[in-house]
Write a protein that holds these residues in place. Structure first.
Motif, PDB file in Angstrom:
ATOM      1  N   ARG A 238       0.970  -1.416  -0.205  1.00  8.70           N
ATOM      2  CA  ARG A 238       0.025  -0.100  -0.102  1.00  8.70           C
ATOM      3  C   ARG A 238       0.862   1.312   0.176  1.00  8.70           C
ATOM      4  NH1 ARG A 238      -3.272  -3.067  -0.602  1.00  8.70           N
ATOM      5  NH2 ARG A 238      -5.428  -3.353  -0.262  1.00  8.70           N
ATOM      6  N   ARG A 239       0.320   2.221  -0.329  1.00  6.83           N
ATOM      7  CA  ARG A 239       1.152   3.566  -0.164  1.00  6.83           C
ATOM      8  C   ARG A 239       1.139   3.709   1.086  1.00  6.83           C
ATOM      9  NH1 ARG A 239       2.251   6.972  -4.062  1.00  6.83           N
ATOM     10  NH2 ARG A 239       1.560   6.643  -5.970  1.00  6.83           N
ATOM     11  N   MET A 240       2.541   4.145   1.591  1.00  9.35           N
ATOM     12  CA  MET A 240       2.593   4.365   2.851  1.00  9.35           C
ATOM     13  C   MET A 240       3.315   5.882   3.328  1.00  9.35           C
ATOM     14  SD  MET A 240       4.205   0.997   4.391  1.00  9.35           S
ATOM     15  CE  MET A 240       3.545  -0.688   4.095  1.00  9.35           C
ATOM     16  N   CYS A 250      -2.332   3.772   4.967  1.00  6.33           N
ATOM     17  CA  CYS A 250      -2.310   2.228   4.719  1.00  6.33           C
ATOM     18  C   CYS A 250      -3.361   1.485   5.022  1.00  6.33           C
ATOM     19  CB  CYS A 250      -0.831   1.734   4.856  1.00  6.33           C
ATOM     20  SG  CYS A 250      -0.722   1.337   6.709  1.00  6.33           S
ATOM     21  N   CYS A 262       1.310  -1.083   7.615  1.00  2.53           N
ATOM     22  CA  CYS A 262       2.495  -0.878   7.876  1.00  2.53           C
ATOM     23  C   CYS A 262       2.900  -1.587   9.274  1.00  2.53           C
ATOM     24  CB  CYS A 262       2.858   0.541   7.861  1.00  2.53           C
ATOM     25  SG  CYS A 262       2.017   1.545   9.194  1.00  2.53           S
TER      26      CYS A 262
END
Ligand code: FES
Length: 275
Positions: A238-240, A250, A262
């Protein structure tokens, strides 16, 4: 103090359970930078305190100075060498940050925070690793760890073309059987990993499938595992923002409620995830 002495001290501190934090923020020196394909690089960093704490499936946040700002990029651990105190990161050049990372040469330094997240569970005697694209990076560390603990590992990997499956070389020393598929048929079976998976699961008694790759691939791999009644773990991407569980960027819905990739992941039991 030599590197060996530093590592020995750290081992003693961790073994002594003195409450040492699970992650550290360090300045790491670049040991090497290698091009693995047209747009994929391998960066080796000297970071003994991170190497010592790392588990397969975890990641680090690599900080690069850009115009006075420290930008962090989450990257999965691809290899950990505790004798040398090195960690390796394999990444695709996809934008300014990773392009800047690819220009670092031996002797340069970067900020590294980690190890972060929860990795793969290691309760397995006969695992099959299934990966595609950059998802093969955390699986490489997983295969090396399992192999170093005398657990035989097989891997099924898929790519668009033979060139994308340079991973085969990297897995050769730590796996028993390597099964390959390519979209164009230039290497291995023409098709997707899920075309080959049912017959591989039928002919061998794997007790766990560990998957990392594009989400659609993980979803379809889990579907096959569910039919064959083989436990499956997936490593999500995922975008973090922060990488530390603070910014919620996330978050995902799971069977057990809202979770953060995360911090609670990136590895989850596949049956927990709503694909
Ligand atoms: Fe901030 Fe996960 S990246 S909470």
């Amino acid at each position: 103090m030599t590197l060996h002495d530093r590592q020995k001290n750290l081992t003693e501190i961790v073994a002594g359970n003195t409450g040492l934090p699970a992650k550290v923020d360090v300045v790491a020196q670049v040991m090497s930078q290698t091009r693995l394909s047209a747009d994929v690089c391998k960066l080796v960093l000297q970071a003994p305190s991170i190497a010592l704490r790392s588990q397969p499936g975890q990641f680090v946040q690599v900080g690069l100075q850009q115009g006075g700002t420290l930008l962090r990029r989450p990257l999965g651990l691809a290899e950990v060498d505790n004798r040398q105190g090195n960690i390796s990161l394999i990444y695709r050049i996809v934008g300014k940050g990773t392009d800047a990372l690819s220009n670092l040469r031996e002797g340069a330094v970067v900020k590294v925070l980690g190890p972060l997240g929860h990795g793969f569970s290691k309760e397995t005697q006969k695992p099959l690793l299934v990966g595609g694209g950059m998802g093969l990076s955390p699986l490489l560390y997983c295969a090396k760890w399992l192999s170093a603990h005398n657990i035989k590992v097989d891997v099924l990997m898929g790519g668009r073309t033979a060139e994308e499956l340079f991973w085969q070389r990297l897995f050769a020393t730590c796996t028993d059987n390597i099964y390959l598929t390519t979209d164009d048929g230039s290497l291995g079976l023409k098709g997707f990993v899920t075309d080959l998976l049912p017959q591989i699961l039928t002919k061998s008694d794997y007790d766990k499938v560990m998957v990392c790759g594009p989400e659609i691939m993980m979803k379809n791999v889990y579907k096959v595992c569910r039919e064959k009644i083989v436990p499956c773990e997936v490593s999500l991407e995922r975008r973090m923002g922060c990488g530390l569980g603070a910014c919620l960027s996330c978050s995902i819905d799971t069977l057990s409620g809202r979770r953060k990739v995360c911090k609670d992941g990136p590895v989850f039991p596949a049956e927990e995830v709503f694909f």
